[in-house]
Design an enzyme around this catalytic site. Structure first.
Site, PDB file in Angstrom:
ATOM      1  N   GLU A   1       0.828  -1.214   0.000  1.00  2.00           N
ATOM      2  CA  GLU A   1       0.000   0.000   0.000  1.00  2.00           C
ATOM      3  C   GLU A   1       0.857   1.256   0.000  1.00  2.00           C
ATOM      4  OE1 GLU A   1      -3.185   0.297  -0.595  1.00  2.00           O
ATOM      5  OE2 GLU A   1      -3.041  -1.876  -0.882  1.00  2.00           O
TER       6      GLU A   1
ATOM      7  N   SER B   1      18.995  -8.496  -9.036  1.00  2.00           N
ATOM      8  CA  SER B   1      17.759  -8.740  -9.793  1.00  2.00           C
ATOM      9  C   SER B   1      17.802  -9.814 -10.876  1.00  2.00           C
ATOM     10  CB  SER B   1      17.280  -7.453 -10.459  1.00  2.00           C
ATOM     11  OG  SER B   1      17.171  -6.414  -9.539  1.00  2.00           O
TER      12      SER B   1
ATOM     13  N   HIS C   1       3.155  -9.875  -9.609  1.00  2.00           N
ATOM     14  CA  HIS C   1       4.611 -10.088  -9.611  1.00  2.00           C
ATOM     15  C   HIS C   1       5.283  -9.041  -8.728  1.00  2.00           C
ATOM     16  CE1 HIS C   1       8.744 -10.407 -10.882  1.00  2.00           C
ATOM     17  NE2 HIS C   1       8.714  -9.151 -11.279  1.00  2.00           N
ATOM     18  N   SER C   2       4.864  -7.807  -8.894  1.00  2.00           N
ATOM     19  CA  SER C   2       5.401  -6.704  -8.093  1.00  2.00           C
ATOM     20  C   SER C   2       4.454  -5.534  -8.273  1.00  2.00           C
ATOM     21  CB  SER C   2       6.794  -6.314  -8.587  1.00  2.00           C
ATOM     22  OG  SER C   2       6.691  -5.652  -9.841  1.00  2.00           O
TER      23      SER C   2
END
Lengths: 393, 393
Positions: free
Chosen positions: A71, A157, A288-289
């Protein structure tokens, strides 16, 4: 028998191609049913109430942290976030089966492993806000945690690049004859990378004590597993029998099964100096993100089903309750406390300063070379001649 | 943790407004003795070399009777063997390095001496064994990764750039990567384009990496030892055609400074900057130039990243003319970067444009005549220097 260097095999006069489709898929090990009840014939691992409750606490704290920080990104307070929703049991139960000397090479959806090991909510929050107290000194995106103290290697990443690192670490552990193994996590998508295949092969050939934990959560961003690999057995059989490695498929949403399988795998790896592949079946409930909207490629009903009915945290909670180790009051209290702690950590982290300009140049090397000293001097000069918004603190 | 700049070993000189000093020195004393090896200036062979002596002895000059003759590949091997004997965390990994002794015999005999775990034969996957070397380095070993040919390490580009170069920085300094990545590169004799790569071009931009190139048995051994002792990831460039170069090197232990250039021939007319195989071509051209009455100052830059601007600058201040002779291609090579650095730092001392002789921007062809045409030859060097010193360009 034919004795080529590459293989010793019986010969046959019948030309028969081997079909890629065997009779049935590799079975999946579980202990609890979907409602958290022990299945008949199950062998419950030795977990006492304090360990079980600690595992549950961590899962709830992880869930709470994920929902609040997700959030926060939506509100623009941090630039990026990635959740573990649906994989809390896999994260925490696998971590609980390891020792603190086992070295962890994560992909990026394993915050629960780090949380189990003792990374505090403040430490998580500091990294996400890239403030001056973060261990990464503000150099990495949110959720790219790393802790040398907790043997959790800084996240990079690109997918699956940590798998060869884990093999290298295991090689070192084997050389030192340490009572420890390397553990590396990756997703179903990661199993397509070249590094996965090479790392499995290397680990098996070199007999390195490493656990390959595949979080098969069904999706690699928008690519479903059926488009990631062919064949029902792909990751399991391919890496297992294909590369000469012991392997198991486990219900990743069953905390007890994960705990038991990882404990046994670790024992095998350390005692016999061998790699083990654990394919943990699970489901990525979240997007996913924060850069993804998964309703674009899957139905809302599917997501809702896995979020509610198949929630691994709730499943474990039911088992705790059946042992009278957890109650409705405990739940209310924990959820309330967790929420308060996470929000407090977030607010604290947000207020802190960002790292000073000097941290732009340190740690590129062990000491500062001349060119970086010059570049720092030039930057400071530029900043001092410009409005306060660019000023270092 | 404060980053400090190490105190320079020789006095710093100032040119104009800019203070230059050697960028790095050793602070480590060699295990066996007291002094440091400052052999960056082997101006002529009659000077005593400050080789490290055993305790109680004074340093001995290298005369015709002392020292031992050695081929370059063996000097590399000697340096590696000494470091492996001195430090049990040093290990080697790569293809055919163990039982076979290495494709260029740099690891010959080491597996027999130290065991085939410390000198590890890996399956063929450059990205994976480089990643393995990085993982092992992050967990306490000092790994030497051998690429059978430098060109193959392009397969390991991700590991070298995103991981070796980056993880010390992104982890906030928590994890260090003391890895040495080495192998033969450069244009050989009709090896074809894929085996004739100049990787120093491609990697020079990656922050966090150090790069050195050896060119003689003496500096090969000294740089190998220094690279292994460094806590930074170091790429050591060897040249495929220099392995059988013979030279007499000291019996006493010595370690060179990674960041120092080597003054090969002092002079006052022009500064010629070069490295690796081109050093020998420059020396060959110098014979003719000296006969014709010119006095070139020849510097083997050795440190490709960072450049030793102290040594280079002192020379330019003296001669005011610079020629770079390299094997890299015209575009984006070491010469291109070195020219920029010279223009940036020494503009006021230049009488003319810094010149550069490079290979053309073509893949290296196989046919001998074509291949020779892509490598800078001594005759070209002579012509260029004469043009520059006669004011024709």
């Amino acid at each position: 028998m034919l004795d080529f260097p590459g293989a010793k095999a019986a010969f046959t006069s019948r030309m028969e191609f081997i079909s890629p489709n065997a009779a049935e898929a590799v079975p999946c090990f579980r202990i609890l049913d979907d409602l958290g009840r022990a299945l008949d014939g199950s062998d419950i691992p030795e977990i006492d109430s304090s360990l079980a409750v600690k595992m549950y606490h961590t899962m709830v704290r992880l869930q709470t942290f994920d929902s609040i920080f997700y959030e926060a990104q939506r509100q623009g307070r941090i630039s990026f976030y990635l959740t573990n929703i649906g994989e809390e049991a896999l994260n925490v139960a696998s971590a609980a089966a390891l020792t603190k000397d086992d070295v962890v090479f994560p992909q990026y959806r394993e915050h629960g492993v780090l949380m189990w090991r003792g990374f505090t909510l403040d430490e998580f929050a500091n990294q996400c806000f890239s403030n001056e107290d973060g261990h990464g000194k503000g150099r990495q995106m949110p959720i790219h945690y790393g802790s040398e103290k907790l043997n959790y290697f800084t996240i990079s990443s690109p997918i699956a690049t940590q798998l060869p690192h884990a093999v290298g670490a295991a090689y070192g552990l084997k050389m030192d004859r340490k009572n420890a193994c390397a553990v590396t996590y990756f997703g179903d998508g990661g199993s397509s990378e070249g590094d996965f295949h090479a790392a499995c092969n290397f680990a098996a050939v070199l007999e390195a004590p490493v656990l390959f934990v595949c979080r098969n959560n069904g999706y690699a961003i928008s690519t479903p597993a059926c488009e990631q690999y062919k064949g029902k057995h792909a990751i399991q059989l391919l890496a297992g029998r294909g590369y000469g490695m012991t392997s198991i498929r486990v219900d990743g949403n069953d905390a007890l099964a994960v705990f038991k399988a990882v404990s046994a795998a670790r024992k095998l790896a350390v005692e016999q100096s061998k790699p083990v592949l654990i394919e943990a079946m699970t489901y990525r409930v979240g997007h996913h993100s924060t850069s993804d909207d998964s309703t674009k490629y899957r139905s809302g009903e599917e997501i809702a089903h896995w979020r509610s009915v198949r929630d691994p945290v709730l499943r474990f909670r039911r088992w705790l309750e059946s042992n009278a180790w957890w109650s409705v009051e405990d739940e209310k209290e924990l959820r309330g406390a967790a929420r308060k702690e996470v929000i407090s950590a977030m607010n604290q982290a947000e207020k802190k300063n960002k790292p000073p300009l000097s941290e732009l140049f340190t740690d590129v090397y062990d000491t500062l070379p001349r060119n970086l000293l010059e570049q720092e001097a030039t930057l400071r000069d530029t900043v001092s001649k410009n409005p306060p918004s660019l000023a270092p603190h | 943790m404060a980053q400090k700049v190490l105190v320079p070993c020789s006095s710093s000189s100032s040119c104009g407004n800019v203070q230059f000093s050697p960028s790095r020195v050793h602070t480590q004393a060699i295990a066996f003795g007291g002094g440091l090896s400052q052999s960056s200036s082997r101006k002529n062979k009659s000077l005593a070399l400050k080789a490290v002596a055993a305790k109680g002895e004074t340093s001995a000059p290298v005369t015709a009777k002392s020292g031992h003759e050695i081929l370059l590949f063996d000097a590399l091997r000697e340096g590696l063997e000494e470091e492996m004997a001195r430090d049990p965390t040093v290990c080697v990994m790569g293809e055919d390095v163990g039982h076979y002794g290495g494709s260029y015999k740099v690891t010959k005999g080491l597996a027999e001496k130290f065991g085939d775990l410390r000198v590890l034969d890996t399956p063929i996957c450059e990205n994976s064994f480089t990643g393995m070397g990085i993982g092992a380095a992050m967990t306490g070993l000092r790994t030497v990764v051998e690429g059978m040919n430098m060109g193959f390490l392009l397969l390991a580009y991700n590991q070298i750039s995103n991981n070796a170069g980056m993880l010390h920085y992104t982890s906030g300094g928590q994890f260090k990567i003391p890895v040495v990545i080495r192998g033969p590169g450069g244009v050989g004799k009709q090896l074809g384009a894929e085996h004739s790569q100049r990787l120093e071009s491609y990697f020079q931009s990656v922050p966090g990496l150090q790069m050195v190139a050896c060119s003689t048995p003496y500096n090969a051994k000294g740089l190998m030892k220094a690279a292994i002792r460094s806590d930074n990831p170091v790429i050591l460039y060897e040249h495929v055609l220099l392995y059988n170069l013979k030279e007499r090197i000291p019996d006493e232990e010595y370690v060179l400074c990674l960041e120092e250039a080597e003054l090969v021939r002092p002079g006052k007319d022009i500064t010629i900057l070069t490295y690796s195989r081109m050093r020998h071509f420059v020396l060959q051209a110098a014979k003719t130039l000296v006969e014709r009455g010119y006095d070139p100052e020849i510097i083997d830059i050795r440190s490709l990243k960072p450049f030793d601007l102290f040594t280079i600058g002192n020379s330019i201040k003296k001669t005011h003319k610079v020629l770079i002779v390299e094997e890299c291609m015209r575009t984006g090579g070491i010469g291109a970067s070195l020219r920029a650095a010279i223009v940036d730092n020494f503009w006021d001392f230049l009488d003319g444009r810094p010149e550069c002789l490079s290979s053309q921007d073509v893949p290296t062809p196989y046919a001998a005549t074509l291949e020779d045409a892509t490598v800078v030859q001594p005759a070209q060097i002579i012509v260029k220097v004469e043009q520059m010193l006669q004011g024709l360009i």
